[in-house]
Design a protein around this motif. Sequence first.
Motif, PDB file in Angstrom:
ATOM      1  N   ASP A  70     -44.577  44.684  16.592  1.00  0.00           N
ATOM      2  CA  ASP A  70     -44.131  43.566  15.755  1.00  0.00           C
ATOM      3  C   ASP A  70     -42.659  43.246  16.005  1.00  0.00           C
ATOM      4  O   ASP A  70     -42.203  42.147  15.699  1.00  0.00           O
ATOM      5  CB  ASP A  70     -44.327  43.900  14.275  1.00  0.00           C
ATOM      6  CG  ASP A  70     -45.797  44.074  13.926  1.00  0.00           C
ATOM      7  OD1 ASP A  70     -46.592  43.165  14.244  1.00  0.00           O
ATOM      8  OD2 ASP A  70     -46.154  45.115  13.350  1.00  0.00           O
ATOM      9  N   GLY A  71     -41.917  44.220  16.533  1.00  0.00           N
ATOM     10  CA  GLY A  71     -40.504  44.023  16.821  1.00  0.00           C
ATOM     11  C   GLY A  71     -39.992  45.114  17.742  1.00  0.00           C
ATOM     12  O   GLY A  71     -40.599  46.186  17.848  1.00  0.00           O
ATOM     13  N   ILE A  72     -38.881  44.818  18.407  1.00  0.00           N
ATOM     14  CA  ILE A  72     -38.284  45.720  19.394  1.00  0.00           C
ATOM     15  C   ILE A  72     -36.865  46.054  18.956  1.00  0.00           C
ATOM     16  O   ILE A  72     -36.101  45.163  18.560  1.00  0.00           O
ATOM     17  CB  ILE A  72     -38.218  45.045  20.787  1.00  0.00           C
ATOM     18  CG1 ILE A  72     -39.573  44.506  21.206  1.00  0.00           C
ATOM     19  CG2 ILE A  72     -37.631  45.973  21.836  1.00  0.00           C
ATOM     20  CD1 ILE A  72     -40.653  45.541  21.365  1.00  0.00           C
ATOM     21  N   ILE A  73     -36.497  47.324  19.058  1.00  0.00           N
ATOM     22  CA  ILE A  73     -35.120  47.767  18.814  1.00  0.00           C
ATOM     23  C   ILE A  73     -34.603  48.331  20.129  1.00  0.00           C
ATOM     24  O   ILE A  73     -35.257  49.174  20.745  1.00  0.00           O
ATOM     25  CB  ILE A  73     -35.046  48.824  17.700  1.00  0.00           C
ATOM     26  CG1 ILE A  73     -35.523  48.231  16.371  1.00  0.00           C
ATOM     27  CG2 ILE A  73     -33.620  49.367  17.574  1.00  0.00           C
ATOM     28  CD1 ILE A  73     -35.575  49.221  15.224  1.00  0.00           C
ATOM     29  N   VAL A  74     -33.442  47.867  20.570  1.00  0.00           N
ATOM     30  CA  VAL A  74     -32.874  48.302  21.847  1.00  0.00           C
ATOM     31  C   VAL A  74     -31.484  48.883  21.623  1.00  0.00           C
ATOM     32  O   VAL A  74     -30.666  48.316  20.901  1.00  0.00           O
ATOM     33  CB  VAL A  74     -32.780  47.126  22.850  1.00  0.00           C
ATOM     34  CG1 VAL A  74     -32.159  47.577  24.169  1.00  0.00           C
ATOM     35  CG2 VAL A  74     -34.156  46.515  23.096  1.00  0.00           C
ATOM     36  N   SER A  75     -31.243  50.016  22.261  1.00  0.00           N
ATOM     37  CA  SER A  75     -29.925  50.646  22.269  1.00  0.00           C
ATOM     38  C   SER A  75     -29.600  51.003  23.708  1.00  0.00           C
ATOM     39  O   SER A  75     -30.420  51.613  24.396  1.00  0.00           O
ATOM     40  CB  SER A  75     -29.929  51.916  21.408  1.00  0.00           C
ATOM     41  OG  SER A  75     -28.649  52.496  21.352  1.00  0.00           O
ATOM     42  N   CYS A  76     -28.417  50.603  24.167  1.00  0.00           N
ATOM     43  CA  CYS A  76     -28.093  50.932  25.556  1.00  0.00           C
ATOM     44  C   CYS A  76     -26.600  51.166  25.736  1.00  0.00           C
ATOM     45  O   CYS A  76     -25.785  50.606  25.020  1.00  0.00           O
ATOM     46  CB  CYS A  76     -28.597  49.859  26.510  1.00  0.00           C
ATOM     47  SG  CYS A  76     -27.568  48.418  26.693  1.00  0.00           S
ATOM     48  N   PRO A  77     -26.273  52.012  26.702  1.00  0.00           N
ATOM     49  CA  PRO A  77     -24.869  52.236  27.031  1.00  0.00           C
ATOM     50  C   PRO A  77     -24.347  51.076  27.871  1.00  0.00           C
ATOM     51  O   PRO A  77     -25.107  50.165  28.226  1.00  0.00           O
ATOM     52  CB  PRO A  77     -24.904  53.532  27.847  1.00  0.00           C
ATOM     53  CG  PRO A  77     -26.248  53.498  28.507  1.00  0.00           C
ATOM     54  CD  PRO A  77     -27.166  52.827  27.517  1.00  0.00           C
ATOM     55  N   GLU A  78     -23.084  51.134  28.157  1.00  0.00           N
ATOM     56  CA  GLU A  78     -22.473  50.145  29.038  1.00  0.00           C
ATOM     57  C   GLU A  78     -22.072  50.848  30.320  1.00  0.00           C
ATOM     58  O   GLU A  78     -21.374  51.856  30.282  1.00  0.00           O
ATOM     59  CB  GLU A  78     -21.227  49.545  28.369  1.00  0.00           C
ATOM     60  CG  GLU A  78     -20.520  48.531  29.229  1.00  0.00           C
ATOM     61  CD  GLU A  78     -19.445  47.794  28.466  1.00  0.00           C
ATOM     62  OE1 GLU A  78     -19.783  47.054  27.522  1.00  0.00           O
ATOM     63  OE2 GLU A  78     -18.263  47.986  28.802  1.00  0.00           O
ATOM     64  N   TYR A  79     -22.537  50.332  31.440  1.00  0.00           N
ATOM     65  CA  TYR A  79     -22.175  50.875  32.744  1.00  0.00           C
ATOM     66  C   TYR A  79     -21.415  49.790  33.504  1.00  0.00           C
ATOM     67  O   TYR A  79     -21.973  48.722  33.769  1.00  0.00           O
ATOM     68  CB  TYR A  79     -23.416  51.266  33.552  1.00  0.00           C
ATOM     69  CG  TYR A  79     -24.220  52.419  32.993  1.00  0.00           C
ATOM     70  CD1 TYR A  79     -23.725  53.256  32.002  1.00  0.00           C
ATOM     71  CD2 TYR A  79     -25.490  52.668  33.452  1.00  0.00           C
ATOM     72  CE1 TYR A  79     -24.472  54.303  31.498  1.00  0.00           C
ATOM     73  CE2 TYR A  79     -26.252  53.724  32.959  1.00  0.00           C
ATOM     74  CZ  TYR A  79     -25.736  54.521  31.983  1.00  0.00           C
ATOM     75  OH  TYR A  79     -26.491  55.558  31.492  1.00  0.00           O
ATOM     76  N   ALA A  80     -20.166  50.052  33.832  1.00  0.00           N
ATOM     77  CA  ALA A  80     -19.340  49.109  34.606  1.00  0.00           C
ATOM     78  C   ALA A  80     -19.372  47.713  33.992  1.00  0.00           C
ATOM     79  O   ALA A  80     -19.592  46.721  34.695  1.00  0.00           O
ATOM     80  CB  ALA A  80     -19.777  49.090  36.072  1.00  0.00           C
ATOM     81  N   HIS A  81     -19.202  47.656  32.681  1.00  0.00           N
ATOM     82  CA  HIS A  81     -19.196  46.401  31.931  1.00  0.00           C
ATOM     83  C   HIS A  81     -20.530  45.684  31.950  1.00  0.00           C
ATOM     84  O   HIS A  81     -20.592  44.456  31.767  1.00  0.00           O
ATOM     85  CB  HIS A  81     -18.102  45.445  32.431  1.00  0.00           C
ATOM     86  CG  HIS A  81     -16.740  45.822  31.966  1.00  0.00           C
ATOM     87  ND1 HIS A  81     -15.658  45.013  32.159  1.00  0.00           N
ATOM     88  CD2 HIS A  81     -16.267  46.915  31.328  1.00  0.00           C
ATOM     89  CE1 HIS A  81     -14.581  45.587  31.674  1.00  0.00           C
ATOM     90  NE2 HIS A  81     -14.942  46.753  31.162  1.00  0.00           N
ATOM     91  N   GLY A  82     -21.620  46.403  32.159  1.00  0.00           N
ATOM     92  CA  GLY A  82     -22.919  45.745  32.189  1.00  0.00           C
ATOM     93  C   GLY A  82     -24.032  46.574  31.591  1.00  0.00           C
ATOM     94  O   GLY A  82     -23.835  47.694  31.128  1.00  0.00           O
TER      95      GLY A  82
END
Length: 176
Positions: A70-82
């Motif tokens: 029903d929904g997506i939760i995303v968590s991510c690091p930053e690698y080289a500003h991306g």
Amino acid sequence: MIELLAISGSLRAASTNSALLAALAANAPSDCRLAVYDGLGLLPIFNPDDEGERTPREAARLIGAVTSADGIIVSCPEYAHGVPGGLKNALDWLVSRDAAVGKPAMLVHASARSLYARAALAEIMQTMSFALCEETFEIALLGKKPAEVETILGEDANRQAMRDAVQGFVDFIRGR
């Protein structure tokens, strides 16, 4: 019952982003179930020639999980500003599908410093037609050792904040 899928953009064993998503799942309100996708490192590199009947098994599993959530939760690091390549690759497998179109999504963060990746990820997901929740959630875990991360995520105030954040996302989904 609201079914949520969480995706961490990190493949690290001691990822603070993955720890945050696991804690969100453990502290989710009773009116939802939050599953954490575990196949990011198994996805082959996206190739449009491999879509349709040739879609690899792990890509089909991701597409199915996103479609049925029903929904997506995303968590991510930053690698080289991306955005990390593995997460971008996962999103690429969804581009030509309807899985993302109108799908409610929320971004959560384990670092206050990932500003470039946040903006890039929001742009990518909006371009893909995810329905991004304006509310985000952040707990600063960057640079913490696993035991410290566990302590921070186990604090009553943080557990309540996580519950409230997920409930806010559930309310966003229901209000659409």
